[in-house]
Each structure stands twice: as structure tokens, then as C-alpha cells.
Scaffold this active site. Structure first.
Site, PDB file in Angstrom:
ATOM      1  N   ILE A 146      20.822  20.954  33.233  1.00  0.00           N
ATOM      2  CA  ILE A 146      19.528  20.538  32.691  1.00  0.00           C
ATOM      3  C   ILE A 146      19.426  20.891  31.209  1.00  0.00           C
ATOM      4  O   ILE A 146      19.646  22.044  30.828  1.00  0.00           O
ATOM      5  CB  ILE A 146      18.382  21.216  33.471  1.00  0.00           C
ATOM      6  CG1 ILE A 146      18.406  20.752  34.932  1.00  0.00           C
ATOM      7  CG2 ILE A 146      17.029  20.903  32.838  1.00  0.00           C
ATOM      8  CD1 ILE A 146      17.430  21.463  35.827  1.00  0.00           C
ATOM      9  N   CYS A 147      19.085  19.897  30.399  1.00  0.00           N
ATOM     10  CA  CYS A 147      18.867  20.073  28.966  1.00  0.00           C
ATOM     11  C   CYS A 147      20.105  20.737  28.319  1.00  0.00           C
ATOM     12  O   CYS A 147      21.199  20.230  28.452  1.00  0.00           O
ATOM     13  CB  CYS A 147      17.573  20.855  28.743  1.00  0.00           C
ATOM     14  SG  CYS A 147      17.059  20.890  27.018  1.00  0.00           S
ATOM     15  N   GLN A 148      19.924  21.878  27.677  1.00  0.00           N
ATOM     16  CA  GLN A 148      21.079  22.559  27.083  1.00  0.00           C
ATOM     17  C   GLN A 148      22.085  22.913  28.180  1.00  0.00           C
ATOM     18  O   GLN A 148      23.300  22.881  27.958  1.00  0.00           O
ATOM     19  CB  GLN A 148      20.607  23.826  26.377  1.00  0.00           C
ATOM     20  CG  GLN A 148      21.696  24.577  25.651  1.00  0.00           C
ATOM     21  CD  GLN A 148      21.223  25.957  25.200  1.00  0.00           C
ATOM     22  OE1 GLN A 148      20.371  26.576  25.826  1.00  0.00           O
ATOM     23  NE2 GLN A 148      21.754  26.420  24.088  1.00  0.00           N
ATOM     24  N   GLY A 150      22.743  21.103  30.581  1.00  0.00           N
ATOM     25  CA  GLY A 150      23.489  19.867  30.803  1.00  0.00           C
ATOM     26  C   GLY A 150      24.660  19.775  29.828  1.00  0.00           C
ATOM     27  O   GLY A 150      25.774  19.381  30.212  1.00  0.00           O
ATOM     28  N   MET A 170      20.634  16.193  33.474  1.00  0.00           N
ATOM     29  CA  MET A 170      19.210  15.836  33.356  1.00  0.00           C
ATOM     30  C   MET A 170      18.738  16.137  31.944  1.00  0.00           C
ATOM     31  O   MET A 170      19.003  17.227  31.422  1.00  0.00           O
ATOM     32  CB  MET A 170      18.360  16.666  34.327  1.00  0.00           C
ATOM     33  CG  MET A 170      18.324  16.107  35.726  1.00  0.00           C
ATOM     34  SD  MET A 170      17.240  17.091  36.776  1.00  0.00           S
ATOM     35  CE  MET A 170      15.648  16.432  36.329  1.00  0.00           C
TER      36      MET A 170
END
Lengths: 354, 424
Positions: A146-148, A150, A170
């Protein structure tokens, strides 16, 4: 026509009513009780320095054979994915029959200043993945970044493709130089070396300040006036406070990891240029040949859609799919609609791929 | 609705509000504050009265409840401040008998006045509104003054540091750091005095610190200027939108509507500002300058600590670096040990099993088990026909069932091929 239909009586009444609500709200505040961090049942199954690997208790009798490891960002805390009963991506995945693990990075302190991305990716993530592989007696796990987190997952998968069965990303930044990427623009001319050499770890408050600067008037003023309207409803107030707690629960960033991420990813856009080196090895997204599901949010102001969608042209996978969620960076986990759309989409995609 | 907004006594309404607020909060606190409502405005209640009210929100904790309540109180205070200024503005218009004039010219005047006050600690309506949201409240800091204090912290620390040093606590230095009237020539002369004697390095370091502080102050002023310009643009936007509303026959119905419109205008102006190249350069310059000052201060602090045999930042960093190196070495050794333990090829077995699962072997097993069960059922079923007929039917049924498993059986072929490829 004069555009103010506000007369003294009406204005006084409005301000007085507002004031009454706030005064009455003091009582509600005292009745709200403790604000929990995460709601689904879980157990700590592995620790590595300050990092904890949690296993969520499955909610079906026979969960999917291959567990999912959730890799969250270093910025803010991962309980955003499990923030309240009816707003939990984790709960959604569990209900869909998935077996879920999550990495909690903890709160780095001065002794962690020299932790680099190599430590996070080839150290902590790899150790967590290996723990799960051994525990479940399987060779590869599913990874959901997720985000970083990811971006970390992409690096990990590129470096250790034999350990990842399917990869889900994501709201993950891949191309950091899309024209609408405000964060990236702000970081571009900063002297990162000077910043890290001076501050050591980067204070979480400094990052908060940066995020709030994107919508300062709404996030620091209007939001709290609007909150007064919730003060007569304990449940709504508690939900507001949960989010509030999460927003300001910002761990400091380990200095060296921040240095490398800010310079190599934000400033040099190295993930798509193939210039990022983790440890001694170069990250090549073409090594990612397993199935990839890329979830992005169409109204994401932190990670613009184009920054995420760039992944398609760089991964080596022939089984690449995207899910566009009509919402923002946070809404993708916590909005009512996301609960119905995102966990089932991820779970079904994973189940189809064994 | 009163159609004449300037014809009523706004200030008496304001006094009524003060009284109501006092009553509300007296009920909540069960206390006997007297005369609070008689003060200039209800904000005094928050500023003074709340200081002495022992409650969980005033405790020095950072719980979400405390933080949110603090924000709410701050917003309330500023909302009230906005109310007071709105009342003042309308009262002023009323007293001047301005209904005979065009309201647009009055609005224009108010906007221009507000714009001229930016950077001067404006107490105007729009100054009040500006403090309600935006930079003033960032990170829970409450007000614009707090934000300024946050950003000016390096400068303040410098003043304190030098103030404690007799050699530099002279009037020139104080004026210099306070942004006083020091000519460029004086400054240049002062900063270029060569260091001499035992304290030469220290003196040079302090001179460098002063130069960096001045650079930071300049960068900070540039930053403030850009943000002020943004606020002025927000006022222009507000002006335009109010004129448009007037032209369309629309009007704001509540104070809250006014506030929301103000927020929208500010967000729009802010978005344009912070996405500009100019802002990016100025913001980066300010942050970089701030960091240079802080680093210089840390270095001087290290020198002072070393002089009294206390651990310095440099030493702590060195120790932390060693801890990280040791952690990595331990981790590498653990990995090697783990690999050695796993030399029984269990990983390979898991990989193969993984591949087999992927190829549907589990389904094949299930079908086989089903087949066995069916076979068993057939074989154990009571027979009425002669032995030869029964045997013939059994064989036919078996053939059919085996035929149905042909697809999984074919799918298993790649497993064998993969195994062969691995040399197994």
C-alpha cells in the site's frame, strides 16, 4: 442585490447555537472512551527489531491456502486498513476467506537512524515473508503493498520474484514525476542530504505539516467546525476521533531510508528508470513476471492515478490488471463504497490465481 | 429576513451573544465566572476562562480527544472572532448610512482594506477568517502566530544562544537578529572580522551562524510574501464571487456559508500558489536555509558538549551507526544459519508442491478419491443379476468415470515436464 442575508438576530442565534453545541459536546467527549487502534482480532507472530508481523485470525473455517502479506507505508500507521468495524479493508479480506498478515513497522527512534531501504526490503520484509512461508509450508506468498509499501513491495518482488506468488499494489507511486504530483514537486529542490544530516530521523510532524499544506484551510479549520455538528452523536464522534488519531499518529522516518527514498524515488524517479539499488542489487520492474493487480484511486491527490498506472508499462508480467476506485487516497480503504468493492475484487482476483 | 442589513444595531446583538455564551458555559462548568460576558468579546471566555478550567482537554496530553477538542475550541474562537468582525463591518456601514450607496463599493473598500493589512497582523474580518484555517492551524499549532513561531524557531534559538554569550550580546547583535536597522556595510564588516587567538574557530563558527541566520530570515520573508500574495488572491476571488452572487440575486444565508465560501476561495488560491514553480523554489530555499542554521547550531552545541566531556551528537551517531552495522551482520549470520538448516531441500519440495497445486493436482486428488468411493460403492452394492452381467456393468461404469478425469490428467503433464527440466 446585497449578497448577505444575515441579520443580527439570525447571526447571533447561529453563533449561540454553535456555541451551545460545542459546550454540550464536552460531555460527549468524556463519554467516548478509548480510541482503539485496529479492530480485527490478531496475534503477533514474529518480531524483528521494532517490526512486528501480525496474523489476523481468519473469519472462515478454511481460508485461502496462500496467505496475503500486507505491506504498509512507513508514513502513518497501518491500522488505517482496519480502522473500524464497518470500515476495514482487512476485515473485508478476512470475510472473503483470505488469510491475512500485516507488517507493523513500529516507531523508529534515534537508534534506527541508519536503517536503509536495504534493511527494510531485504531485511524486514524478506524475514516476514520467509516466516510465513515456513509457517504455512509454502514456497510463495501473496503480497499486497500500500502506497509507499507498494513501492517497497515492487522492489521486494523484483529482487525476490521466487517468493511472491501474486502481487497486489494499492495507490502505489511508480512514476514519481507525473505533472500533477505535488509532493514530488515539493521534494524536487530540497537538499535531502542536508535535511537528513541535520535532523537525523525525519520528524513525523514535519511530514504531517507537508500533507496538511496541500489543503490547509479545509484540513485545519473547516474540518473542526464541521466536527461540532457531530458532537451530539457518540458513534460519529468516535469515528471522527479514530481518523484524527490516525492522521496525527505519524512515526518519525528512519533517516537513511528517508534519504534514499526521497532522492532515488522522488527526485531521480529511479523506480521506472531502473536506477534504484537496494543493497547491492538493482531493482528491475521487468523481473516482476507473476500476476499483478494494481488498484488506484481516481481522485488521489497524494498519488495521482497516472503515477500508479505507469506500472503497466514497466512490469514484466503478462497477467496485469487494474482496478480504478472512484475516490481518494484514504477513501480507497475507508469509504463505505470501498468496503463493497475493493476487498472482494482483490480476494476474487487472488482466488482465481490459486 | 431583514432586507436592510445596515439598519439594525449589530453591536447590541453581539452583546446578547456574549451573555448567551456565558450562560451556556456556566452551565457546563458549574462555575461562577462573573463578568466574562461583559468583556469586549466572547473570545475572552476562551482565552482567559478556559485557562482555569480543570478538565481532561486542558491536560498536557496528545490524546485524539484532547487534540480534537483543542482544535474545536480554536475554531470556535476564530468563528466568534469572524462574527465580531462581521458585526463591526455591518455596524460601520449602518452608522455611515451607507444604504444609499452601492454596496459593491463598500465591499470593494473592505476587501482592499483587508488586502492592505496582510503581513501586519490584521485584526480585520478577513484577517480573522484567515486565521481560522490555513497555515495558522497547521499541525495543531492553533494560530498564524504559532506557525510563524514554528518557522522562526531557528532564529529564536540563535538569539537565545548568542544572548548567553557575553561577547556577542551587544546591541548590534540584538538589532541584527531582531531584524533591526543595521546597515549592510556594518553587517558585512562585522561578519568579515577575522578570528584570532584561542577562540578563533568558535568565533568563525558564530559568524557563519549569523550569516546563515540572516539568509534564513530573508528566505522566510520571501516565503511569507508568497503566502500573503496567495491570501490576497483569495480575497480577490471572494470579492468576485460575492459580486457574482449579488448579480445573480443570490445571497449568503448564514455565517457558516460565508466561512465556507471563504475556505473555498482560499483553497483555490492556495492550490494555485503551491503548485507553482516559484513557490517550490522559495519553499525549498526556506527549508534548506533553516536546515543550515540548525546544523550550524548543532555543531556549536557539539563543541560545547565536548568541552565538558558530555556525549555529542556526532558520537551518538557513530554509536547508532555501529548498532545498525552489527544488526545487519547478525541478520546475515541468521540467514546463513537458516539456509544451512534448510539444506534438506525442503524449500525445493515446497516449490514443487506449489507448482503442483497451481496445476490443479489437488483437484485431481479429489476426483481420484471420488472415483475410489464410487468404485467401492459399485463393488459393495447387492447384485440381483447373474455374476457375469454384474461384472460387465461394473467395467463399463469404471471406464466412463476414468474418461471424465482426462482433463486433470492432461494438466498434470507439465508437472512432469517441469520436474524433468529441473533434472529431477
Amino acid at each position: 442585490m446585497f449578497p448577505f442575508a444575515i441579520n443580527p438576530e439570525k447571526a447571533v442565534e447561529e453563533l449561540a447555537r454553535f456555541n451551545q453545541k460545542l459546550a454540550a459536546g464536552v460531555k460527549t467527549f468524556t463519554e467516548v472512551g478509548p480510541i482503539e487502534s485496529g479492530i480485527s482480532a490478531k496475534e503477533a507472530v514474529f518480531r524483528d527489531d521494532k517490526v512486528t508481523l501480525y496474523h489476523y485470525i481468519p473469519r472462515v473455517d478454511n481460508p485461502h491456502r496462500v496467505p496475503v502479506l500486507v505491506v504498509y507505508a512507513l508514513v502513518n500507521r497501518p491500522y488505517m486498513t482496519d480502522i473500524q468495524e464497518d470500515r476495514s479493508m482487512i476485515r473485508g479480506l478476512l470475510d472473503e476467506g483470505m488469510d491475512v498478515y500485516l507488517i507493523d513497522w513500529g516507531y523508529p527512534d534515534a537508534s534506527d537512524r541508519f536503517l536503509g531501504l536495504d534493511d527494510y526490503i531485504n531485511g524486514y520484509i524478506k524475514h516476514c515473508v520467509d516466516f510465513i512461508r515456513t509457517r504455512h509450508d509454502i514456497y510463495r506468498v501473496n503480497v499486497l503493498g500500500i502506497c509507499q509499501g507498494g513501492a517497497f513491495s515492487l522492489c521486494f518482488t523484483s529482487l525476490h520474484p521466487d517468493r511472491v506468488r501474486n502481487l497486489v499494489t494499492m495507490v502505489t507511486p511508480v512514476d514519481f514525476h507525473t505533472p500533477d504530483n505535488l509532493l514530488s514537486m515539493w521534494v524536487r529542490d530540497l537538499d535531502i542530504d542536508l535535511l537528513v544530516d541535520t535532523l537525523g530521523n525525519i520528524p513525523g510532524d514535519m511530514l504531517n505539516l507537508t500533507f496538511l499544506s496541500m489543503n490547509p484551510y479545509r484540513l485545519t479549520g473547516q474540518k473542526y467546525l464541521d466536527m461540532v455538528d457531530l458532537l451530539d452523536d457518540k458513534v460519529k464522534l468516535k469515528n471522527f476521533l479514530r481518523m484524527e488519531k490516525w492522521i496525527f499518529d505519524s512515526p518519525d522516518q528512519a533517516g537513511e531510508a528517508f534519504r534514499q527514498f526521497a532522492k532515488d524515488f522522488f527526485q531521480k524517479n529511479g523506480l521506472i528508470k531502473g536506477n534504484v539499488k537496494i543493497g547491492e542489487r538493482r531493482v528491475d520492474l521487468a523481473n516482476i513476471t507473476m500476476p499483478v493487480l494494481n488498484v488506484y484511486a481516481t481522485k488521489d491527490h497524494l498519488v495521482p492515478p497516472d503515477a500508479s498506472k505507469a506500472l503497466k508499462q514497466y512490469v514484466g508480467s503478462s497477467d496485469y490488471q487494474e482496478v480504478a476506485f472512484n475516490g481518494g487516497h484514504i477513501g480507497v480503504y475507508v469509504s463505505g463504497r470501498s468496503q463493497k468493492e475493493i476487498p472482494p475484487a482483490i480476494a476474487n482476483w487472488l482466488k482465481e490465481r490459486g | 429576513m431583514n432586507n436592510n442589513p445596515f439598519s439594525t444595531d449589530w453591536m447590541s446583538g453581539w452583546q446578547n451573544l456574549q451573555r448567551k455564551m456565558w450562560e451556556d458555559w456556566s452551565d457546563v462548568t458549574q462555575s461562577n465566572w462573573t463578568n466574562t460576558w461583559q468583556t469586549e468579546n466572547p473570545m475572552n471566555f476562551f482565552r482567559e476562562g478556559m485557562k482555569n478550567w480543570p478538565n481532561p482537554f486542558m491536560a498536557p496530553t496528545q490524546t485524539p480527544e484532547a487534540m480534537a477538542m483543542k482544535h474545536a475550541m480554536g475554531s470556535m474562537e476564530e468563528f466568534m472572532r469572524m462574527g465580531r468582525e462581521v458585526f463591526k463591518l455591518f455596524q460601520g456601514m449602518s452608522e455611515a448610512g451607507n444604504m444609499t450607496q452601492e454596496w459593491t463599493s463598500q465591499l470593494d473598500k473592505a476587501i482592499q482594506q483587508a488586502k492592505s493589512m496582510f503581513g501586519q497582523g490584521s485584526e480585520s474580518l478577513f484577517g480573522a477568517m484567515n486565521a481560522m484555517g490555513g497555515m495558522g492551524n497547521l499541525a495543531g499549532m492553533g494560530k498564524m502566530e504559532d506557525m510563524t513561531a514554528f518557522l522562526s524557531r531557528p532564529m529564536k534559538a540563535w538569539t537565545d544562544f548568542l544572548g548567553s554569550n557575553p561577547a556577542f550580546s551587544n546591541d548590534t547583535m540584538r538589532a541584527l537578529l531582531a531584524g533591526g536597522q543595521v546597515t549592510e556595510e556594518t553587517l558585512s564588516r562585522f561578519l568579515s572580522v577575522p578570528g584570532v587567538g584561542f577562540n578563533r574557530e568558535k568565533q568563525e563558527k558564530i559568524q557563519e551562524g549569523m550569516r546563515l541566520t540572516l539568509e534564513y530570515r530573508k528566505a522566510f520573508e520571501e516565503f511569507q510574501k508568497v503566502m500573503n500574495e496567495s491570501s490576497k488572491r483569495a480575497l480577490d476571488l471572494l470579492h468576485r464571487k460575492l459580486l457574482e452572487m449579488g448579480a445573480e440575486g443570490k445571497s449568503l444565508q448564514t455565517m457558516r456559508d460565508l466561512y465556507v465560501l471563504w475556505v473555498d476561495c482560499n483553497e483555490e488560491a492556495n492550490a494555485a500558489t503551491v503548485s507553482s514553480k516559484e513557490y517550490n523554489e522559495i519553499n525549498s530555499r526556506m527549508v534548506n536555509a533553516m536546515m543550515r542554521v540548525r546544523r550550524n547550531m548543532a555543531e556549536m552545541m557539539d563543541s560545547s558538549l565536548a568541552a565538558v566531556n558530555m556525549p555529542t551528537r556526532r558520537e551518538l551517531d557513530s554509536a547508532h551507526r555501529q548498532i545498525s552495522t552489527l544488526r545487519r551482520r547478525v541478520s546475515e549470520l541468521e540467514d546463513v544459519l537458516h539456509d544451512l538448516k534448510g539444506k534438506d531441500a525442503s524449500a525445493e519440495i515446497r516449490a514443487m508442491r506449489d507448482d503442483m497445486e497451481k496445476l490443479g493436482v489437488r483437484r485431481l486428488r479429489e476426483e481420484l478419491a471420488e472415483l475410489k468411493q464410487q468404485l467401492e460403492e459399485v463393488l459393495t452394492a447387492p447384485t440381483v443379476e447373474s455374476g457375469a452381467e454384474s461384472a460387465e456393468k461394473t467395467v463399463i461404469k469404471k471406464t466412463v468415470r476414468i474418461g471424465n478425469t482426462s482433463k486433470p490428467a492432461q494438466a498434470a503433464a507439465p508437472v512432469a515436464a517441469a520436474s524433468a527440466q529441473k533434472g529431477e
